[in-house]
Design an enzyme around this catalytic site. Structure first.
Site, PDB file in Angstrom:
ATOM      1  N   HIS A   1       0.818  -1.211   0.000  1.00 35.37           N
ATOM      2  CA  HIS A   1       0.000   0.000   0.000  1.00 35.37           C
ATOM      3  C   HIS A   1       0.851   1.259   0.000  1.00 35.37           C
ATOM      4  O   HIS A   1       0.501   2.250  -0.647  1.00 35.37           O
ATOM      5  CB  HIS A   1      -0.919   0.001   1.222  1.00 35.37           C
ATOM      6  CG  HIS A   1      -1.826   1.189   1.285  1.00 35.37           C
ATOM      7  ND1 HIS A   1      -2.965   1.289   0.527  1.00 35.37           N
ATOM      8  CD2 HIS A   1      -1.753   2.332   2.005  1.00 35.37           C
ATOM      9  CE1 HIS A   1      -3.559   2.449   0.778  1.00 35.37           C
ATOM     10  NE2 HIS A   1      -2.847   3.093   1.676  1.00 35.37           N
TER      11      HIS A   1
ATOM     12  N   HIS B   1      -9.930   3.050   0.228  1.00 39.53           N
ATOM     13  CA  HIS B   1      -9.977   2.540   1.605  1.00 39.53           C
ATOM     14  C   HIS B   1     -10.827   1.281   1.591  1.00 39.53           C
ATOM     15  O   HIS B   1     -11.786   1.138   2.347  1.00 39.53           O
ATOM     16  CB  HIS B   1     -10.553   3.600   2.554  1.00 39.53           C
ATOM     17  CG  HIS B   1      -9.723   3.800   3.776  1.00 39.53           C
ATOM     18  ND1 HIS B   1     -10.235   3.787   5.049  1.00 39.53           N
ATOM     19  CD2 HIS B   1      -8.391   3.996   3.926  1.00 39.53           C
ATOM     20  CE1 HIS B   1      -9.268   3.996   5.926  1.00 39.53           C
ATOM     21  NE2 HIS B   1      -8.138   4.126   5.266  1.00 39.53           N
TER      22      HIS B   1
END
Length: 766
Positions: free
Chosen positions: A63, A114
């Site tokens: 990420h 998200h």
């Protein structure tokens, strides 16, 4: 673990790492590979301390480091140099891209994901996704002015969709509403591949003057490092940096404590406090704390500045006094910022924070050592080259290959599927389509969002693009749209990414704004699958080529990988957000047909662009047949650009009274939505569209098309404009009455359309 108040001999310091080189460390449990751990030891010339290991593990996660994708993403940076024409003030590598829009104004925008946290804890996952992207925009020196939310869910009737959708929507709305930010657009798409892997992408737009631009760097030896905002807690330890860097097992995730908890009221104070700090001129550099928390903020600020920083970690205000230094460094607690402040400005900085009731602490200073040094109660727990943490992480050239099943998928064309025969079947198909989950009214979702707070919203859902006013005196404004058809990307990821860009580009132009640049959120499955990596590589290549032709550089964005459960990956979903500028928002073009007085001629209805028999990947094939196969619509980027010019020039010249792009659902959906907007009927003759094949004319999803209406006395102007740009123009009919009428086929009252369109989500969700 040691506590902040009682340092113990068990603390793993740099000194201990030198004297205890063979200590067994949990590098695998923290998500590091064996060769990555070996590389860390090589960089440091010793084993890492537990605090250093924590920092590297989160910063080298998929990420944060983009280790599987940066070899493909670098082409966007090369593209930006070719296409900006002086418009880009900040781009890839900063918290968000910044564009000059004229009159001394700049706008910054970015879209991020998200996804995994929102599956684990829907409300907080979605809420903190909004909070994080807002802080990215704030960190550029801008006032956030609007948000958007492209969402993807499993089938509407699936139990897990019923679990995650209400919470995600409530989280997006609750956080954004409390911040006082209008939600001006987005998407809600349903497909079985998102079951267990919903996508929550969040976009924010901010406005600033050129001179207010701020960058994330720690420069100036002796300058102080100030952490301000909420206290650091145990929520979100590892957070999105861990959750977004691995595939969910079939049984679902087990990392519930990793999801951050948001406080929008604290974020509102943080926004106003930060803007006053900027106005006071007391900020030399700034970074928000999002993924990887303090590990990210300290290493990135130091790496982008003079290269050195000394931090006293025990000065960090805590909500939980039992946190170890490793946990403090990994925590992704929300509503925090880190600023670099000149010594003479510290008192003023702290006074402004106190005025807004925002806690602040001086936690370190900028040095010229070239090292990031972090102490815990006077004992050194981190001593690393900051660039090795922030920017020089692993780079993988993962193998990729076109999947074996791709040829068979493309050969299974939707054009061969059975079609409705006769007017009654066409009518029934239209009603079924407008009521389908992907095409139905999304008011159940958007009514939970405040779309008009701040008073600057010009266009919002269900318009094709969101638009906000930037300057009240001149009417200067910006428009934004987000789009992606994952089915098209599954059929051909190169073309699918281009079609996503083309649709968002078209939606912005349809509103009357000139497209300037894009931000992307690239949502894919596991990079360890060569087929997924092929999809990703092809999508990046397609997006880069399309941006070059449309002259819309990528200003930044986000990659979200491991979006799959077991072996089932989501549809490749490269969401593209296009931002455009409009010189005067009073010249915007709405998407709905204009009401006309009784006895007054209606507006003339025209189709811009050409319609071909292109049904593969279409909403019709998906809804009616549950089918996915064939090739997506062909895209002529030069035709798309020409269409955009016609739409923008028509808006500037007040030629058109409405404009609606053609995308999912084709002409049928565009006519239905335009009619339902204000309850205005329309009568069309499709003899000149698609060779007179009414079904193809209604449900084909050919690209580069829009429906426009024009007053009868302005028709010649539209004809001349379309001709000047080489865009095909076909008269369809005129507005008026209370029915949608397709000559020679069927008629359906607009009220009946509306009843079908509006019933779906309330029936499913209550």
């Amino acid at each position: 673990m040691p506590t902040p108040t009682t340092p113990t001999d068990a603390l793993d310091t740099v000194e201990a790492a030198l004297t205890d080189p063979d200590r067994v460390q949990p590098w695998a449990e923290l998500g590091l590979k064996e060769d990555e751990y070996a590389r860390i030891r090589e960089i440091l010339g010793r084993r890492p301390t537990s605090s250093e290991l924590a920092m590297y593990s989160v910063m080298w996660s998929e990420h944060c480091s983009y280790k599987s994708t940066k070899v493909h993403l670098k082409q966007f940076g090369e593209l930006a140099q070719e296409t900006t024409a002086g418009k880009m003030l900040a781009g890839i590598g900063e918290n968000a891209g910044v564009l000059d829009i004229g009159q001394g104004y700049a706008v910054t925008f970015k879209v991020e994901s998200h996804n995994h946290p929102s599956f684990v804890e829907p409300y907080q996952g979605a809420a903190t996704g909004v909070g994080g992207i807002v802080r990215d925009i704030l960190a550029m020196g801008a006032r956030p002015v609007a948000v958007m939310d492209p969402l993807r869910f499993g089938p509407l009737d699936a139990d897990d969709t019923q679990r995650v959708l209400p919470g995600i929507v409530a989280g997006v709305g609750g956080y954004g509403n409390c911040l006082g930010l209008p939600n001006i657009g987005g998407e809600a798409v349903f497909d079985e591949t998102y079951l267990g892997n919903p996508l929550v992408n969040a976009l924010c737009v901010g406005v600033l003057r050129h001179e207010d631009l701020h960058l994330a760097k720690a420069s100036g030896v002796g300058n102080q490092v100030v952490l301000y905002g909420a206290r650091t807690g145990g929520d979100g330890i590892g957070g999105v940096s861990v959750l977004a860097s691995e595939t969910f097992d079939e049984g679902g995730p087990a990392k519930r404590p990793s999801v951050q908890v948001g406080d929008p009221f604290m974020e509102k104070l943080l926004i106003e406090c930060t803007l006053e700090l900027f106005a006071a001129g007391v900020v030399a550099g700034i970074q928000d704390l999002g993924g990887a928390g303090l590990s990210c903020a300290t290493s990135e600020l130091a790496s982008a500045g003079d290269g050195g920083m000394h931090v006293h970690l025990d000065r960090v205000p805590l909500r939980d006094s039992t946190l170890s230094p490793e946990e403090v460094l990994m925590s992704e607690s929300q509503e925090r910022m880190m600023a670099v402040v000149e010594p003479d400005d510290v008192a003023a900085f702290l006074a402004i924070c106190a005025k807004w009731d925002v806690e602040a602490a001086v936690v370190g200073e900028v040095t010229d050592t070239g090292r990031l040094e972090i102490d815990w109660h006077g004992r050194r727990v981190v001593d690393v080259p900051p660039r090795s943490v922030a920017h020089d992480g692993p780079t993988y050239e993962r193998p990729y290959a076109r999947p074996d099943w791709q040829d068979a998928l493309q050969a299974d064309v939707a054009e061969a599927l059975p079609r409705p025969a006769g007017g009654e079947e066409l009518r029934a198909t239209l009603l079924r389509m407008v009521a389908s989950p992907n095409l139905c009214d999304k008011s159940w979702i958007t009514d939970q969002y405040d779309r008009y707070v701040r008073g600057g919203t010009v266009l919002a859902q269900p318009e094709d693009a969101g638009m906000v006013r930037v300057d009240e005196e001149t009417g200067l404004g910006v428009a934004v749209a987000t789009d992606c058809n994952g089915r098209f990307a599954k059929l051909d990821p190169y073309a699918g990414a281009q079609l996503a860009l083309a649709e968002s580009y078209r939606n912005v132009a349809t509103a009357g704004a000139t497209p300037l640049a894009v931000s992307d959120c690239l949502n894919f499955g596991s990079p360890e699958d060569p087929g997924v990596m092929w999809q990703f590589a092809e999508a990046c290549r397609g997006l880069k080529d399309a941006c070059a032709t449309l002259r819309t550089p990528v200003t930044g964005g986000n990659v979200s990988l491991y979006n799959q459960t077991g072996d089932t990956a989501i549809l490749p979903t490269p969401v593209v957000a296009t931002l455009g500028v409009i010189e005067d928002v009073t010249q915007r073009t709405p998407s709905g047909f204009r009401p006309v007085a009784d006895g007054t001629p209606g507006d003339e209805v025209f189709l811009l662009g050409e319609t071909h028999e292109e049904l593969s990947g279409s909403e019709w094939a998906h809804v009616v047949h549950g089918h996915l196969g064939g090739l997506p619509p062909r895209l002529d980027l030069h035709a798309e650009r020409a269409l955009g010019r016609v739409l923008v020039d028509a808006s500037r010249s007040d030629l058109v009274t409405s404009a609606h792009d053609l995308s999912e659902g084709g002409l049928a959906q565009a006519l239905a939505e335009a009619a339902m907007r204000h309850g205005v009927g329309v009568r069309v003759d499709l003899a000149e569209v698609a060779g007179g094949d009414v079904f193809v004319a209604l449900f084909s999803e050919s690209a580069s098309r829009a429906v426009v209406t024009v007053a009868p006395d302005q028709v010649d102007g539209l004809v001349a404009l379309a001709g000047a740009h080489g865009v095909a123009l076909t008269r369809l009919g005129a507005t008026g009455g209370t029915d949608l009428v397709v000559e020679g086929a069927f008629a359906v009252p607009v009220t009946e359309l509306r009843d079908a369109w509006t019933a779906t989500l309330p029936a499913a969700l209550g």
